[in-house]
Motif scaffolding. Structure first.
Motif, PDB file in Angstrom:
ATOM      1  N   SER A 141      55.787  25.923  33.153  1.00 57.30           N
ATOM      2  CA  SER A 141      55.594  27.242  32.540  1.00 57.30           C
ATOM      3  C   SER A 141      54.116  27.537  32.307  1.00 57.30           C
ATOM      4  O   SER A 141      53.693  27.765  31.166  1.00 57.30           O
ATOM      5  N   PRO A 142      53.280  27.533  33.382  1.00 57.73           N
ATOM      6  CA  PRO A 142      51.881  27.929  33.201  1.00 57.73           C
ATOM      7  C   PRO A 142      51.780  29.397  32.790  1.00 57.73           C
ATOM      8  O   PRO A 142      52.630  30.216  33.144  1.00 57.73           O
ATOM      9  N   ARG A 143      50.703  29.727  32.064  1.00 55.81           N
ATOM     10  CA  ARG A 143      50.547  31.070  31.491  1.00 55.81           C
ATOM     11  C   ARG A 143      49.166  31.623  31.831  1.00 55.81           C
ATOM     12  O   ARG A 143      48.164  30.924  31.672  1.00 55.81           O
ATOM     13  N   VAL A 144      49.129  32.850  32.294  1.00 54.36           N
ATOM     14  CA  VAL A 144      47.867  33.512  32.634  1.00 54.36           C
ATOM     15  C   VAL A 144      47.882  34.920  32.049  1.00 54.36           C
ATOM     16  O   VAL A 144      48.779  35.717  32.354  1.00 54.36           O
ATOM     17  N   GLY A 145      46.898  35.228  31.201  1.00 56.09           N
ATOM     18  CA  GLY A 145      46.836  36.553  30.603  1.00 56.09           C
ATOM     19  C   GLY A 145      48.080  36.910  29.816  1.00 56.09           C
ATOM     20  O   GLY A 145      48.476  38.079  29.769  1.00 56.09           O
ATOM     21  N   GLY A 146      48.702  35.901  29.215  1.00 50.16           N
ATOM     22  CA  GLY A 146      49.917  36.132  28.455  1.00 50.16           C
ATOM     23  C   GLY A 146      51.179  36.194  29.303  1.00 50.16           C
ATOM     24  O   GLY A 146      52.270  36.425  28.778  1.00 50.16           O
ATOM     25  N   ILE A 147      51.057  35.946  30.611  1.00 48.03           N
ATOM     26  CA  ILE A 147      52.194  36.017  31.530  1.00 48.03           C
ATOM     27  C   ILE A 147      52.607  34.617  31.962  1.00 48.03           C
ATOM     28  O   ILE A 147      51.776  33.820  32.419  1.00 48.03           O
TER      29      ILE A 147
ATOM     30  N   ALA B 229      49.431  33.486  37.784  1.00 49.47           N
ATOM     31  CA  ALA B 229      50.373  32.551  37.162  1.00 49.47           C
ATOM     32  C   ALA B 229      51.266  31.901  38.218  1.00 49.47           C
ATOM     33  O   ALA B 229      51.547  30.701  38.174  1.00 49.47           O
ATOM     34  N   SER B 230      51.684  32.693  39.212  1.00 47.41           N
ATOM     35  CA  SER B 230      52.512  32.164  40.305  1.00 47.41           C
ATOM     36  C   SER B 230      51.749  31.138  41.119  1.00 47.41           C
ATOM     37  O   SER B 230      52.308  30.128  41.562  1.00 47.41           O
ATOM     38  N   GLY B 231      50.443  31.371  41.321  1.00 46.24           N
ATOM     39  CA  GLY B 231      49.618  30.425  42.070  1.00 46.24           C
ATOM     40  C   GLY B 231      49.478  29.100  41.352  1.00 46.24           C
ATOM     41  O   GLY B 231      49.564  28.029  41.972  1.00 46.24           O
ATOM     42  N   VAL B 232      49.272  29.146  40.034  1.00 48.56           N
ATOM     43  CA  VAL B 232      49.172  27.904  39.255  1.00 48.56           C
ATOM     44  C   VAL B 232      50.493  27.146  39.312  1.00 48.56           C
ATOM     45  O   VAL B 232      50.526  25.928  39.514  1.00 48.56           O
ATOM     46  N   PHE B 233      51.614  27.873  39.136  1.00 47.07           N
ATOM     47  CA  PHE B 233      52.937  27.236  39.194  1.00 47.07           C
ATOM     48  C   PHE B 233      53.153  26.560  40.547  1.00 47.07           C
ATOM     49  O   PHE B 233      53.619  25.417  40.615  1.00 47.07           O
TER      50      PHE B 233
END
Length: 362
Positions: free
Chosen positions: A313-319, A241-245
């Motif tokens: 606010s990208p989301r990965v695996g609910g995070i 999620a941090s990488g996408v952000f």
């Protein structure tokens, strides 16, 4: 006051007056120095503003006229009192009779004489002045500092509602409004987009999602906490999620439209071999005075304004990886909700090093 901006809009649209009824619009017009609300839960304020070719007029209910004139409105604003027994919207329409074309943010007023303010007007509301930028920075740093100071008080066995109650009180005591504060724990963290606080007792894992407001301006951020060693699956989802952000934040510095940022977010998901986890929730929106009015969506031609505030606010695996970003005239992206105290990880992107909040271990 932002009289000249509204006047320019009126001239371009060939309208005679602009009627502002929303507290957000009125806060923006007065640069955050005037709040029209009495009841903070209502969508409308205690007075309306009518901007004409050469003056600003406040249309006030009779019962509140003296207070508004004496203590709220700037001296250069003319104040008019509505008579008793007259419904407020009817009184406002009566004052507007002398104008042939009026645009408003009040949908109840919409008819053959009243048009609604269009997209361009609300895009103008995105741009902030130096004083508002400073206010945004103070709000961001103060909010996360309060969170960091409160974190050592967190204990397993506390309920989500108990945590929210204390944190909300601390934010309000510091002069901030808290329209949104969700505290979720354990299995609720990844399951829900907005894990509204319940009486559930915390075991290991906590998320806090917040929207904070002051003088009309808003910021939004999400933070995570864990008691003891963090499971590898949770760490992996936070890293992704941090990488996408980070990719989206770098893209914001040169993007011309919201659609371009959305495309970069989609590309980041693809490169990381992640299925986009939007769940009907946009990966980013505009913020500032007009709230989440303009979403980052596919093929959106909405321009990225500056200086202006956005939330990613990208989301990965609910995070979620979520923070408020100030895009400046110089093409930089500043994370106004990320202070020095919260633990961070560093995402490496070509020549950029992007710091993202990590999970605070308690």
């Amino acid at each position: 006051m932002r009289f000249e901006i509204v006047k320019k809009y009126m001239d371009k649209r060939c309208i005679d007056a602009v009627l502002l009824d929303s507290p957000d619009s009125i806060c923006w017009y007065f640069e955050g120095e005037v709040d029209s609300r009495i009841d903070q839960t209502r969508e409308r304020g205690s007075f309306s503003i009518l901007i004409t070719g050469n003056k600003t007029i406040a249309i006030c209910p009779e019962y509140d006229y003296e207070r508004l004139k004496d203590e709220v409105l700037p001296p250069e604003v003319d104040a008019i009192s509505c008579g008793r027994g007259e419904e407020f919207d009817h009184a406002v329409k009566r004052f507007c009779r002398s104008f042939e074309k009026v645009s408003t943010d009040n949908r109840r007023m919409y008819d053959e004489r009243f048009s609604l303010l269009d997209e361009e007007f609300y895009l103008n509301m995105q741009e902030l002045n130096d004083r508002e930028i400073m206010r945004l920075r103070i709000m961001g740093k103060l909010s996360e500092s309060i969170l960091c100071e409160f974190a050592p008080e967190l204990q397993p066995g506390m309920t989500e509602l108990e945590i929210e109650k204390v944190l909300r009180a601390l934010l309000i005591e510091s002069g901030l409004e808290v329209p949104v504060l969700c505290v979720g724990s354990d299995e609720r963290v990844a399951r829900y987009v907005y894990p509204v606080s319940t009486g559930k007792k915390v075991q290991k894992y906590i998320v806090m999602r917040a929207v904070v407001r002051k003088q009309g301006l808003r910021i939004a951020f999400t933070r995570y906490f864990h008691f003891g060693e963090i499971p590898s699956e949770i760490e992996q989802n936070h890293e992704r999620a941090s990488g996408v952000f980070a990719k989206a934040a770098v893209a914001m510095m040169k993007a011309r439209s919201m659609g371009e940022i959305y495309e970069e977010i989609q590309r980041a998901y693809s490169e990381l071999k992640i299925t986009p986890d939007f769940n009907g929730c946009p990966p980013g929106t505009s913020l500032g005075y007009s709230g989440e009015k303009f979403e980052m969506s596919q093929n959106s031609s909405l321009p990225v304004r500056s200086p202006a505030a956005y939330v990613l606010s990208p989301r990965v695996g609910g995070i979620f990886s979520e923070d408020t970003i100030l895009v400046s005239d110089g093409g930089t992206a500043e994370f106004v909700t990320l202070s020095e105290d919260f633990p961070k990880i560093k995402v490496r992107l070509e020549s950029f090093r992007v710091h993202r909040p990590w999970i605070m271990v308690l």
